[in-house]
Write a protein that holds these residues in place. Structure first.
Motif, PDB file in Angstrom:
ATOM      1  N   ILE A   5      25.933  52.033  48.981  1.00 45.66           N
ATOM      2  CA  ILE A   5      27.236  51.719  49.577  1.00 45.66           C
ATOM      3  C   ILE A   5      27.059  51.036  50.920  1.00 45.66           C
ATOM      4  CG2 ILE A   5      29.346  52.749  50.523  1.00 45.66           C
ATOM      5  CD1 ILE A   5      29.161  54.794  48.175  1.00 45.66           C
ATOM      6  N   ALA A   6      26.102  51.517  51.717  1.00 47.92           N
ATOM      7  CA  ALA A   6      25.858  50.916  53.038  1.00 47.92           C
ATOM      8  C   ALA A   6      25.343  49.482  52.923  1.00 47.92           C
ATOM      9  CB  ALA A   6      24.867  51.770  53.823  1.00 47.92           C
ATOM     10  N   ALA A   7      24.555  49.195  51.888  1.00 47.44           N
ATOM     11  CA  ALA A   7      24.027  47.836  51.702  1.00 47.44           C
ATOM     12  C   ALA A   7      25.144  46.848  51.403  1.00 47.44           C
ATOM     13  CB  ALA A   7      22.996  47.827  50.579  1.00 47.44           C
ATOM     14  N   ASP A   8      26.215  47.315  50.757  1.00 46.76           N
ATOM     15  CA  ASP A   8      27.394  46.513  50.434  1.00 46.76           C
ATOM     16  C   ASP A   8      27.050  45.214  49.694  1.00 46.76           C
ATOM     17  OD1 ASP A   8      30.153  46.304  50.307  1.00 46.76           O
ATOM     18  OD2 ASP A   8      30.268  45.085  52.124  1.00 46.76           O
ATOM     19  N   ASP A   9      26.045  45.285  48.817  1.00 53.95           N
ATOM     20  CA  ASP A   9      25.704  44.163  47.949  1.00 53.95           C
ATOM     21  C   ASP A   9      26.661  44.206  46.751  1.00 53.95           C
ATOM     22  OD1 ASP A   9      23.506  42.109  46.962  1.00 53.95           O
ATOM     23  OD2 ASP A   9      23.954  43.449  45.274  1.00 53.95           O
ATOM     24  N   HIS A  10      27.337  43.099  46.480  1.00 55.13           N
ATOM     25  CA  HIS A  10      28.373  43.093  45.444  1.00 55.13           C
ATOM     26  C   HIS A  10      27.875  43.624  44.105  1.00 55.13           C
ATOM     27  CE1 HIS A  10      31.787  41.930  43.007  1.00 55.13           C
ATOM     28  NE2 HIS A  10      30.924  41.379  42.178  1.00 55.13           N
ATOM     29  N   TRP A  11      26.780  43.063  43.590  1.00 56.12           N
ATOM     30  CA  TRP A  11      26.336  43.443  42.252  1.00 56.12           C
ATOM     31  C   TRP A  11      25.804  44.868  42.207  1.00 56.12           C
ATOM     32  CZ3 TRP A  11      28.540  41.011  38.721  1.00 56.12           C
ATOM     33  CH2 TRP A  11      28.844  39.659  38.863  1.00 56.12           C
ATOM     34  N   LEU A  12      25.163  45.294  43.271  1.00 60.14           N
ATOM     35  CA  LEU A  12      24.670  46.668  43.327  1.00 60.14           C
ATOM     36  C   LEU A  12      25.840  47.645  43.371  1.00 60.14           C
ATOM     37  CD1 LEU A  12      22.116  48.358  43.444  1.00 60.14           C
ATOM     38  CD2 LEU A  12      22.108  48.082  45.909  1.00 60.14           C
ATOM     39  N   MET A  13      26.857  47.328  44.172  1.00 59.36           N
ATOM     40  CA  MET A  13      28.053  48.184  44.248  1.00 59.36           C
ATOM     41  C   MET A  13      28.789  48.204  42.906  1.00 59.36           C
ATOM     42  SD  MET A  13      28.711  49.382  47.416  1.00 59.36           S
ATOM     43  CE  MET A  13      30.418  49.252  47.832  1.00 59.36           C
ATOM     44  N   HIS A  14      28.865  47.060  42.245  1.00 63.17           N
ATOM     45  CA  HIS A  14      29.545  46.982  40.958  1.00 63.17           C
ATOM     46  C   HIS A  14      28.833  47.863  39.930  1.00 63.17           C
ATOM     47  CE1 HIS A  14      31.082  45.216  37.193  1.00 63.17           C
ATOM     48  NE2 HIS A  14      32.175  45.040  37.911  1.00 63.17           N
ATOM     49  N   SER A  15      27.507  47.790  39.895  1.00 67.39           N
ATOM     50  CA  SER A  15      26.740  48.638  38.976  1.00 67.39           C
ATOM     51  C   SER A  15      26.935  50.111  39.309  1.00 67.39           C
ATOM     52  CB  SER A  15      25.250  48.290  39.038  1.00 67.39           C
ATOM     53  OG  SER A  15      25.024  47.020  38.501  1.00 67.39           O
ATOM     54  N   LEU A  16      26.938  50.429  40.586  1.00 68.34           N
ATOM     55  CA  LEU A  16      27.162  51.812  40.997  1.00 68.34           C
ATOM     56  C   LEU A  16      28.548  52.283  40.576  1.00 68.34           C
ATOM     57  CD1 LEU A  16      26.094  54.286  42.568  1.00 68.34           C
ATOM     58  CD2 LEU A  16      27.218  53.315  44.585  1.00 68.34           C
ATOM     59  N   ALA A  17      29.537  51.428  40.751  1.00 70.51           N
ATOM     60  CA  ALA A  17      30.905  51.784  40.379  1.00 70.51           C
ATOM     61  C   ALA A  17      31.025  52.060  38.882  1.00 70.51           C
ATOM     62  CB  ALA A  17      31.873  50.671  40.795  1.00 70.51           C
ATOM     63  N   LEU A  18      30.159  51.457  38.079  1.00 67.78           N
ATOM     64  CA  LEU A  18      30.162  51.685  36.634  1.00 67.78           C
ATOM     65  C   LEU A  18      29.376  52.934  36.230  1.00 67.78           C
ATOM     66  CD1 LEU A  18      29.707  48.031  35.359  1.00 67.78           C
ATOM     67  CD2 LEU A  18      31.740  49.472  35.115  1.00 67.78           C
ATOM     68  N   ASN A  19      28.770  53.594  37.189  1.00 69.31           N
ATOM     69  CA  ASN A  19      27.964  54.795  36.925  1.00 69.31           C
ATOM     70  C   ASN A  19      28.895  55.952  36.557  1.00 69.31           C
ATOM     71  OD1 ASN A  19      26.390  57.142  37.109  1.00 69.31           O
ATOM     72  ND2 ASN A  19      25.060  56.228  38.652  1.00 69.31           N
ATOM     73  N   ARG A  20      28.837  56.400  35.334  1.00 69.22           N
ATOM     74  CA  ARG A  20      29.716  57.475  34.849  1.00 69.22           C
ATOM     75  C   ARG A  20      29.362  58.836  35.444  1.00 69.22           C
ATOM     76  NH1 ARG A  20      33.163  55.595  31.156  1.00 69.22           N
ATOM     77  NH2 ARG A  20      32.616  53.711  30.028  1.00 69.22           N
ATOM     78  N   SER A  21      28.185  58.949  36.057  1.00 67.88           N
ATOM     79  CA  SER A  21      27.760  60.217  36.664  1.00 67.88           C
ATOM     80  C   SER A  21      28.001  60.248  38.168  1.00 67.88           C
ATOM     81  CB  SER A  21      26.269  60.436  36.392  1.00 67.88           C
ATOM     82  OG  SER A  21      26.023  60.488  35.020  1.00 67.88           O
ATOM     83  N   LEU A  22      28.694  59.271  38.672  1.00 68.32           N
ATOM     84  CA  LEU A  22      28.942  59.192  40.113  1.00 68.32           C
ATOM     85  C   LEU A  22      29.760  60.396  40.574  1.00 68.32           C
ATOM     86  CD1 LEU A  22      28.363  57.098  42.370  1.00 68.32           C
ATOM     87  CD2 LEU A  22      30.636  56.192  41.953  1.00 68.32           C
ATOM     88  N   PRO A  23      29.304  61.075  41.628  1.00 66.11           N
ATOM     89  CA  PRO A  23      30.093  62.205  42.147  1.00 66.11           C
ATOM     90  C   PRO A  23      31.493  61.751  42.573  1.00 66.11           C
ATOM     91  CG  PRO A  23      27.883  62.246  43.060  1.00 66.11           C
ATOM     92  CD  PRO A  23      28.028  60.936  42.336  1.00 66.11           C
TER      93      PRO A  23
END
Length: 94
Positions: free
Chosen positions: A49-67
């Motif tokens: 989140i701190a890196a604020d890289d678009h594609w990395l954030m997008h992949s993270l947002a798609l993480n179904r296990s995200l707290p």
């Protein structure tokens, strides 16, 4: 063998040590499956989140296990693509 396929294979390996997961996050950015791993630590998620890289954030947002706390944080992201990805991955989550 193509290097991207090797990196995707490593990213999907549940036995991959956390130090290597962190290195893959730096190398792969948002491409591949590394930000979608179910075992990302809170520290790793915060780094993404701190890196604020678009594609990395997008992949993270798609993480179904995200707290839930991080999901709510991404739900307020200014980029509509990130917010949409959070909604898609949330499924039945509140």
């Amino acid at each position: 063998m193509h290097l991207d396929k090797v990196m995707d294979g490593l990213a999907g390996n549940p036995a991959l040590p956390s130090e290597l997961v962190r290195r893959l996050l730096g190398y792969r950015k948002g491409f591949g499956r590394v930000a979608k791993r179910p075992d990302l630590s809170d520290d790793m998620i915060a780094e993404i989140i701190a890196a604020d890289d678009h594609w990395l954030m997008h992949s993270l947002a798609l993480n179904r296990s995200l707290p839930h706390a991080f999901r709510m944080m991404l739900a307020e992201h200014p980029d509509p693509a990130i917010r949409t990805a959070v909604a898609v991955a949330a499924g039945d989550a509140p």
